[in-house]
Design an enzyme around this catalytic site. Structure first.
Site, mmCIF file in Angstrom:
data_model
loop_
_atom_site.group_PDB
_atom_site.id
_atom_site.type_symbol
_atom_site.label_atom_id
_atom_site.label_comp_id
_atom_site.label_asym_id
_atom_site.label_seq_id
_atom_site.Cartn_x
_atom_site.Cartn_y
_atom_site.Cartn_z
ATOM 1 N N TYR A 202 -13.970 -14.709 -19.107
ATOM 2 C CA TYR A 202 -13.036 -13.680 -19.126
ATOM 3 C C TYR A 202 -11.383 -14.406 -18.668
ATOM 4 O O TYR A 202 -11.347 -15.305 -17.858
ATOM 5 C CB TYR A 202 -13.305 -12.910 -17.808
ATOM 6 C CG TYR A 202 -12.076 -11.874 -17.790
ATOM 7 C CD1 TYR A 202 -11.782 -10.764 -18.655
ATOM 8 C CD2 TYR A 202 -11.236 -11.942 -16.560
ATOM 9 C CE1 TYR A 202 -10.754 -9.912 -18.430
ATOM 10 C CE2 TYR A 202 -10.245 -11.173 -16.275
ATOM 11 C CZ TYR A 202 -9.913 -10.082 -17.298
ATOM 12 O OH TYR A 202 -8.887 -9.342 -17.134
ATOM 13 N N HIS B 298 2.676 -7.615 -19.143
ATOM 14 C CA HIS B 298 2.480 -7.152 -17.953
ATOM 15 C C HIS B 298 3.758 -6.976 -17.152
ATOM 16 O O HIS B 298 3.563 -6.385 -16.037
ATOM 17 C CB HIS B 298 1.472 -8.028 -17.101
ATOM 18 C CG HIS B 298 0.084 -7.727 -17.690
ATOM 19 N ND1 HIS B 298 -0.330 -8.058 -19.096
ATOM 20 C CD2 HIS B 298 -1.014 -7.469 -17.108
ATOM 21 C CE1 HIS B 298 -1.624 -7.633 -19.187
ATOM 22 N NE2 HIS B 298 -2.204 -7.415 -17.854
ATOM 23 N N ASN C 247 -2.621 -12.599 -11.266
ATOM 24 C CA ASN C 247 -3.720 -11.880 -10.736
ATOM 25 C C ASN C 247 -3.682 -12.604 -9.307
ATOM 26 O O ASN C 247 -4.066 -13.619 -8.900
ATOM 27 C CB ASN C 247 -5.024 -12.563 -11.339
ATOM 28 C CG ASN C 247 -6.091 -11.374 -11.598
ATOM 29 O OD1 ASN C 247 -5.970 -10.422 -10.604
ATOM 30 N ND2 ASN C 247 -6.804 -11.467 -12.506
ATOM 31 N N TYR D 223 4.932 11.867 29.947
ATOM 32 C CA TYR D 223 4.241 10.808 29.096
ATOM 33 C C TYR D 223 5.047 9.768 28.289
ATOM 34 O O TYR D 223 4.516 8.638 28.563
ATOM 35 C CB TYR D 223 3.400 11.544 28.012
ATOM 36 C CG TYR D 223 2.231 12.480 28.397
ATOM 37 C CD1 TYR D 223 1.964 12.660 29.857
ATOM 38 C CD2 TYR D 223 1.579 13.029 27.403
ATOM 39 C CE1 TYR D 223 1.033 13.367 30.313
ATOM 40 C CE2 TYR D 223 0.473 13.927 27.887
ATOM 41 C CZ TYR D 223 0.189 14.233 29.088
ATOM 42 O OH TYR D 223 -0.803 14.935 29.598
ATOM 43 N N ARG E 211 5.566 7.251 31.528
ATOM 44 C CA ARG E 211 4.266 6.649 32.110
ATOM 45 C C ARG E 211 3.112 6.261 31.122
ATOM 46 O O ARG E 211 2.309 5.365 31.612
ATOM 47 C CB ARG E 211 3.560 7.631 33.200
ATOM 48 C CG ARG E 211 3.175 8.995 32.787
ATOM 49 C CD ARG E 211 2.496 9.530 33.991
ATOM 50 N NE ARG E 211 2.497 11.126 33.820
ATOM 51 C CZ ARG E 211 1.341 11.837 33.559
ATOM 52 N NH1 ARG E 211 0.300 11.185 33.787
ATOM 53 N NH2 ARG E 211 1.465 12.952 33.401
ATOM 54 N N PHE F 74 -8.990 -10.108 -6.171
ATOM 55 C CA PHE F 74 -7.743 -9.738 -6.352
ATOM 56 C C PHE F 74 -7.498 -8.446 -5.736
ATOM 57 O O PHE F 74 -6.178 -7.892 -5.664
ATOM 58 C CB PHE F 74 -7.387 -9.557 -7.638
ATOM 59 C CG PHE F 74 -8.426 -8.796 -8.606
ATOM 60 C CD1 PHE F 74 -8.468 -7.535 -8.533
ATOM 61 C CD2 PHE F 74 -9.650 -9.586 -9.087
ATOM 62 C CE1 PHE F 74 -9.377 -6.854 -8.981
ATOM 63 C CE2 PHE F 74 -10.493 -8.779 -9.922
ATOM 64 C CZ PHE F 74 -10.359 -7.342 -9.833
ATOM 65 N N GLU G 149 -10.666 -0.774 -14.558
ATOM 66 C CA GLU G 149 -10.206 -0.742 -13.347
ATOM 67 C C GLU G 149 -10.255 0.470 -12.460
ATOM 68 O O GLU G 149 -9.075 0.910 -12.468
ATOM 69 C CB GLU G 149 -8.735 -1.643 -13.300
ATOM 70 C CG GLU G 149 -8.962 -2.935 -13.858
ATOM 71 C CD GLU G 149 -7.750 -3.576 -14.089
ATOM 72 O OE1 GLU G 149 -6.459 -3.023 -13.931
ATOM 73 O OE2 GLU G 149 -7.746 -4.755 -14.815
#
Length: 522
Positions: A55, A85, A198, A282, A285, A330, A414
């Site tokens: 791949y 990309h 990647n 609160y 403290r 990844f 994906e």
């Protein structure tokens, strides 16, 4: 610059990554790292020569993983992946964050499992050393398969495309800058483009900044909280060690210890030790429990970020010429969840600070209403709390965990993604808002403390108060408080308040961080 960091060999921490980015540490590829890189590239070339189908080396990407690519096109494939990309949108991220992306990517690639060439790796290091940093749009990553779009933009200059920040911080066309500096674009080899894009470096770079900025916000919260307590004549009894020993969270123990030390020697505390006020609200403290819970979240993030800083997060991983594994290193989920957690932790620091802000203008515990002696014609300090309230709500809207969402991509290949890039960006925004809330609290706390004179607080609180008063005077009547808030924000965001507190603590021989000092450093 005496320190040397060896990419791919030494252990990278948040502090070292920041020091490399800021030119305080020189990072290099030593002989061992170079040998690992060369060997890994040789494995990839052997795979190509044999014609084995692996791949991203000789196949298409994502849903195109079954499409075989000819040996002669394996280099073109890597060039095209950077182009296709590079789809980021929105404003570009800060230069330093881009530079941290480069640094962390080099460290991952230099470990010798990615098939990158030595020439390509050395060119990335050149970008770091020369401070010629690629610009990266902030939106477009889903955090798996890695930060594809941001990393594609980050490495476009390697092939002569994209934009860069120049040495002076201005932006320019990458090819023009490379030409000016006598550098030529590279021809990427098999798998190199995929190895570059990647990974989790966009998420990781933001996480590095979150660790740094939230650490300052946590320390600042304790200092300002102590000043607010003095202004409101609160009690230090809730910070006693015996109380926290029976519920011993690290964050609570640390904050209680810090507050005890910061309030040590206070005349104001001593003046009302036997008063009839049974217990404080609160937001006073419960500082050890609330600030401490946020510290626990920070500690968790820091530990995971340090793991990620020294991990290999691309795909496939090349173990040798006969063993290339297509896995999921990844995937950004290991950082996405703790980043969202850190965002909630930061928002809660702002939430409790705003409660103290409100208390200081109510006219309770001997303070004048709206923190000014003559109100009516004057609005006093009424309106800054509106600002902190608005920021608190804005932070609440940012606390939806991006990591809880997933939208399938890549035609379903994906099918679960982390959205960790969003987690990192919005957590940084929450911290920026928090710093503004803390600026308002510092403005209020300093004003409140003025009304306790002639009594003095502890050495640490007196020193930090004096630092504030050197920059912003006490207000007896209305003025443009935006300028005061800006001055307070500069003090908060720069870390100056924490630095002064630490310096006085050292002079007074007070150990603010005690047994947890090493754990809560980065």
């Amino acid at each position: 610059m005496n320190k040397i960091f060896n990419y791919g060999i030494d252990h990278l921490t948040v502090n070292i990554a920041l020091d490399i980015a800021r030119g305080k540490v020189k990072a290099v590829l030593n002989k061992t790292a170079k040998e690992k890189v060369v060997k890994s590239q040789a494995y990839v070339q052997e795979i190509v020569d044999r014609g084995d189908v692996v791949y991203g080396i000789n196949t298409g990407f994502g849903p195109l993983c079954t499409t075989k690519i000819s040996e002669k096109d394996t280099s073109t494939l890597q060039h095209k992946i950077l182009q296709s990309h590079s789809v980021g949108v929105g404003e570009v991220i800060p230069k330093e964050v881009s530079k941290i992306m480069l640094i962390t990517k080099v460290h991952a690639l230099a470990q010798g499992f990615s098939g990158i060439s030595l020439t390509t790796l050395e060119r990335i290091i050149w970008h770091v050393d020369k401070d010629i940093v690629p610009t990266v749009p902030k939106q477009g990553s889903v955090g798996a398969s890695g930060d594809l779009a941001p990393l594609s933009h980050l490495f476009l200059p390697l092939i002569g495309l994209g934009e860069v920040y120049t040495e002076d911080g201005s932006k320019a066309i990458a090819s023009d800058v490379l030409s000016r500096l006598g550098m030529k674009s590279l021809q990427l080899g098999p798998k190199e483009g995929l190895a570059l894009i990647n990974g989790t470096q966009f998420i990781l770079a933001h996480a590095v900044k979150v660790v740094e900025k939230l650490a300052n916000a946590l320390d600042t919260a304790d200092v300002i909280g102590a000043m607010s307590l003095e202004g409101l004549m609160g009690s230090s009894r809730p910070f006693e060690p015996e109380l926290h020993a029976i519920r011993p969270y690290k964050g609570s123990l640390l904050v209680a210890s810090r507050l005890r030390n910061m309030l040590a020697g206070s005349e104001i505390l001593a003046s009302h030790v036997d008063c009839d006020r049974v217990q404080d609200p609160y937001s006073l403290r419960c500082m050890p429990q609330v600030h401490g819970a946020s510290r626990n979240a920070w500690l968790h993030l820091k530990e995971l970020v340090e793991i990620e800083l020294n991990s290999v997060t691309d795909n496939p991983i090349i173990l040798n010429a006969d063993n290339a594994i297509s896995g999921g290193n990844f995937h950004g989920q290991p950082l996405a969840i703790p980043l969202d957690y850190a965002g909630v932790a930061a928002a809660e620091l702002g939430n409790i600070a705003d409660r103290r802000n409100y208390m200081m203008i109510e006219g309770r515990f001997g303070l004048p209403k709206l923190l000014m002696a003559n109100v009516g014609l004057n609005s006093g300090f009424m309106i800054p709390q509106y600002t902190s309230a608005a920021l608190v709500t804005e932070n609440k809207t940012l606390c939806f965990p991006a990591s809880a969402d997933s939208v399938p991509t890549s035609l379903g290949q994906e099918d679960h993604v982390s959205m960790g890039s969003i987690s990192g960006r919005k957590t940084l925004q929450i911290i920026k808002n928090l710093e503004q809330i803390q600026a308002v609290e510092l403005l209020y706390a300093a004003q409140a403390l003025d009304f306790r004179r002639p009594l003095k607080s502890s050495p640490i609180i007196e020193a930090t108060h004096a630092y504030v008063r050197e920059r912003v005077s006490h207000a007896d009547e209305d003025r443009v408080l935006a300028y005061d808030i800006k001055a307070m924000h500069d003090i908060v965001s720069s870390g100056a308040l924490v630095k002064i507190a630490n310096e006085v603590a050292e002079k007074e021989q007070l150990d603010l961080n005690g047994e947890f000092k090493a754990e809560f450093e980065y």
